[in-house]
Design a protein around this motif. Structure first.
Motif, PDB file in Angstrom:
ATOM      1  N   ILE A  92       0.831  -1.210   0.000  1.00  0.00           N
ATOM      2  CA  ILE A  92       0.000   0.000   0.000  1.00  0.00           C
ATOM      3  C   ILE A  92       0.863   1.257   0.000  1.00  0.00           C
ATOM      4  CG2 ILE A  92      -0.116  -0.151   2.549  1.00  0.00           C
ATOM      5  CD1 ILE A  92      -2.894   1.188   2.395  1.00  0.00           C
ATOM      6  N   LEU A  94       0.042   5.779   0.366  1.00  0.00           N
ATOM      7  CA  LEU A  94      -0.855   6.945   0.399  1.00  0.00           C
ATOM      8  C   LEU A  94      -0.034   8.183   0.095  1.00  0.00           C
ATOM      9  CD1 LEU A  94      -2.635   6.333   3.828  1.00  0.00           C
ATOM     10  CD2 LEU A  94      -3.696   6.089   1.566  1.00  0.00           C
ATOM     11  N   GLY A 100      -0.797   9.228   8.132  1.00  0.00           N
ATOM     12  CA  GLY A 100      -0.893   9.559   9.554  1.00  0.00           C
ATOM     13  C   GLY A 100      -2.290   9.883  10.039  1.00  0.00           C
ATOM     14  N   GLY A 102      -4.832   7.372   9.798  1.00  0.00           N
ATOM     15  CA  GLY A 102      -5.538   6.099   9.922  1.00  0.00           C
ATOM     16  C   GLY A 102      -6.170   5.591   8.641  1.00  0.00           C
ATOM     17  N   GLY A 104      -4.639   4.399   6.006  1.00  0.00           N
ATOM     18  CA  GLY A 104      -3.982   3.169   5.577  1.00  0.00           C
ATOM     19  C   GLY A 104      -4.630   1.963   6.251  1.00  0.00           C
ATOM     20  N   ASN A 132      11.140   1.222   7.898  1.00  0.00           N
ATOM     21  CA  ASN A 132       9.864   1.926   7.674  1.00  0.00           C
ATOM     22  C   ASN A 132       8.977   1.803   8.918  1.00  0.00           C
ATOM     23  OD1 ASN A 132       7.660   3.245   6.644  1.00  0.00           O
ATOM     24  ND2 ASN A 132       7.567   2.053   4.740  1.00  0.00           N
ATOM     25  N   ARG A 141      -1.033  -2.008  14.129  1.00  0.00           N
ATOM     26  CA  ARG A 141      -2.296  -1.475  14.622  1.00  0.00           C
ATOM     27  C   ARG A 141      -3.496  -2.232  14.033  1.00  0.00           C
ATOM     28  NH1 ARG A 141      -3.005   4.977  14.635  1.00  0.00           N
ATOM     29  NH2 ARG A 141      -5.168   5.124  15.268  1.00  0.00           N
TER      30      ARG A 141
HETATM   31  C1  LIG Z   1       2.541   3.168   5.558  1.00  0.00           C
HETATM   32  C2  LIG Z   1       1.185   3.841   5.362  1.00  0.00           C
HETATM   33  C3  LIG Z   1       0.376   3.060   4.367  1.00  0.00           C
HETATM   34  C4  LIG Z   1       0.468   3.806   6.742  1.00  0.00           C
HETATM   35  O1  LIG Z   1      -0.803   4.359   6.606  1.00  0.00           O
HETATM   36  P1  LIG Z   1      -1.232   5.596   7.544  1.00  0.00           P
HETATM   37  O2  LIG Z   1      -2.657   5.851   7.282  1.00  0.00           O
HETATM   38  O3  LIG Z   1      -0.284   6.704   7.325  1.00  0.00           O
HETATM   39  O4  LIG Z   1      -1.038   4.971   8.997  1.00  0.00           O
HETATM   40  P2  LIG Z   1      -1.611   5.524  10.381  1.00  0.00           P
HETATM   41  O5  LIG Z   1      -2.285   6.835  10.212  1.00  0.00           O
HETATM   42  O6  LIG Z   1      -2.365   4.394  11.002  1.00  0.00           O
HETATM   43  O7  LIG Z   1      -0.297   5.781  11.205  1.00  0.00           O
HETATM   44  C5  LIG Z   1       0.444   4.682  11.616  1.00  0.00           C
HETATM   45  C6  LIG Z   1       1.150   4.899  12.911  1.00  0.00           C
HETATM   46  O8  LIG Z   1       2.462   5.406  12.644  1.00  0.00           O
HETATM   47  C7  LIG Z   1       2.690   6.551  13.451  1.00  0.00           C
HETATM   48  N1  LIG Z   1       3.643   7.360  12.737  1.00  0.00           N
HETATM   49  C8  LIG Z   1       3.397   8.406  11.928  1.00  0.00           C
HETATM   50  N2  LIG Z   1       4.563   8.859  11.415  1.00  0.00           N
HETATM   51  C9  LIG Z   1       5.550   8.072  11.923  1.00  0.00           C
HETATM   52  C10 LIG Z   1       6.974   8.043  11.791  1.00  0.00           C
HETATM   53  N3  LIG Z   1       7.612   8.914  10.996  1.00  0.00           N
HETATM   54  N4  LIG Z   1       7.665   7.082  12.457  1.00  0.00           N
HETATM   55  C11 LIG Z   1       7.030   6.195  13.237  1.00  0.00           C
HETATM   56  N5  LIG Z   1       5.699   6.186  13.419  1.00  0.00           N
HETATM   57  C12 LIG Z   1       4.968   7.119  12.759  1.00  0.00           C
HETATM   58  C13 LIG Z   1       1.333   7.118  13.637  1.00  0.00           C
HETATM   59  O9  LIG Z   1       1.297   7.989  14.760  1.00  0.00           O
HETATM   60  C14 LIG Z   1       0.541   5.871  13.881  1.00  0.00           C
HETATM   61  O10 LIG Z   1       0.830   5.371  15.181  1.00  0.00           O
HETATM   62  P3  LIG Z   1      -0.289   5.029  16.262  1.00  0.00           P
HETATM   63  O11 LIG Z   1      -0.871   3.749  15.795  1.00  0.00           O
HETATM   64  O12 LIG Z   1       0.469   4.899  17.523  1.00  0.00           O
HETATM   65  O13 LIG Z   1      -1.249   6.178  16.227  1.00  0.00           O
HETATM   66  C15 LIG Z   1       1.340   5.315   4.865  1.00  0.00           C
HETATM   67  O14 LIG Z   1       1.926   6.076   5.874  1.00  0.00           O
HETATM   68  C16 LIG Z   1       2.159   5.419   3.582  1.00  0.00           C
HETATM   69  O15 LIG Z   1       1.626   5.252   2.503  1.00  0.00           O
HETATM   70  N6  LIG Z   1       3.466   5.742   3.714  1.00  0.00           N
HETATM   71  C17 LIG Z   1       4.340   5.964   2.526  1.00  0.00           C
HETATM   72  C18 LIG Z   1       4.521   4.738   1.640  1.00  0.00           C
HETATM   73  C19 LIG Z   1       4.865   3.509   2.432  1.00  0.00           C
HETATM   74  O16 LIG Z   1       5.701   3.531   3.323  1.00  0.00           O
HETATM   75  N7  LIG Z   1       4.190   2.403   2.090  1.00  0.00           N
HETATM   76  C20 LIG Z   1       4.366   1.137   2.786  1.00  0.00           C
HETATM   77  C21 LIG Z   1       5.373   0.302   2.126  1.00  0.00           C
HETATM   78  S1  LIG Z   1       5.500  -1.286   2.963  1.00  0.00           S
END
Ligand SMILES: CC(C)(COP(=O)(O)OP(=O)(O)OC[C@H]1O[C@@H](n2cnc3c(N)ncnc32)[C@H](O)[C@@H]1OP(=O)(O)O)[C@@H](O)C(=O)NCCC(=O)NCCS
Length: 179
Positions: A92, A94, A100, A102, A104, A132, A141
């Motif tokens: 995935i 975004l 950040g 939720g 995802g 990551n 989560r």
């Molecule tokens: C990975 C991804 C899909 C997660 O989806 P998301 O909607 O952003 O995830 P969430 O909003 O549930 O946040 C996840 C958690 O990480 C935390 N978080 C946010 N930024 C962070 C960082 N830089 N380092 C560590 N944790 C972090 C959030 O606070 C949350 O923690 P919580 O559960 O304690 O509240 C999305 O961030 C993304 O697309 N990232 C870029 C591409 C990527 O990395 N893809 C995955 C490849 S495997």
């Protein structure tokens, strides 16, 4: 897919996201997302066009992630249908303004429900880079657990190889949404 099976649905509805099968018209928007540094770092080590072409090859089933009708990312799955090892792997991304919040987790829960309940899988996998942390946190989560480190698993932009974390989720372990 084997003869007589239902094709994947055109859309899968989450709480806040709608997953819709990726179409050729989505290419410019998805390419722009793959160019964002926060996405490219994890998804496009060989540039946005290679990553984009990968989304349109035949191996994975890919959905655009929509929020309020706007494409904000993509989610895909690939099935291992060998009966003794059957499972599905997912991945995935975004765009940075929708990370950040939720979303995802919402997209993963919606796809996981389809894969467990309709496709009959008992196990899903996901394999983020060890570095990551945000992705790993997001997957935990939802209910994924850490299985182990896959050393030198994935190539990065400078041609080196970095470690991946294999995570899996068994049917019944999907957590309820809290957001
Ligand atoms: C990975 C991804 C899909 C997660 O989806 P998301 O909607 O952003 O995830 P969430 O909003 O549930 O946040 C996840 C958690 O990480 C935390 N978080 C946010 N930024 C962070 C960082 N830089 N380092 C560590 N944790 C972090 C959030 O606070 C949350 O923690 P919580 O559960 O304690 O509240 C999305 O961030 C993304 O697309 N990232 C870029 C591409 C990527 O990395 N893809 C995955 C490849 S495997």
């Amino acid at each position: 897919m084997t003869a007589g099976e239902q094709p994947p649905p055109g859309s899968i509805v989450g709480k806040r996201v709608v997953l819709r099968r990726l179409e050729a018209e989505d290419r410019p928007r998805v390419r722009a997302i793959l160019e964002e540094p926060e996405v490219a770092r994890w998804w496009a080590p060989r540039g946005p066009d290679v990553a984009l072409d990968g989304l349109f090859d035949a191996e994975e089933i890919v959905y655009a992630i929509e929020v309020d009708g706007r494409v904000v990312g993509a989610i895909e799955y690939a099935e291992e249908n060998e009966p003794d090892f059957r499972h599905a792997g997912i991945d995935i991304f975004l765009d940075s303004t929708h990370q950040g919040q939720g979303l995802g987790g919402d997209a993963i829960r919606a796809l996981a429900r389809y894969l467990f309940n309709t496709r009959g899988h008992h196990r899903l996998t996901i394999d983020p880079a060890v570095a990551n942390e945000r992705a790993i946190r997001a997957y935990e989560r939802v209910g994924f657990r850490r299985v182990g480190i896959m050393r030198g698993y994935e190539r990065d932009a400078n041609g080196g190889w970095h470690d991946g974390l294999l995570m899996d989720l068994l049917k019944g372990e999907l957590t309820a949404a809290t957001e």
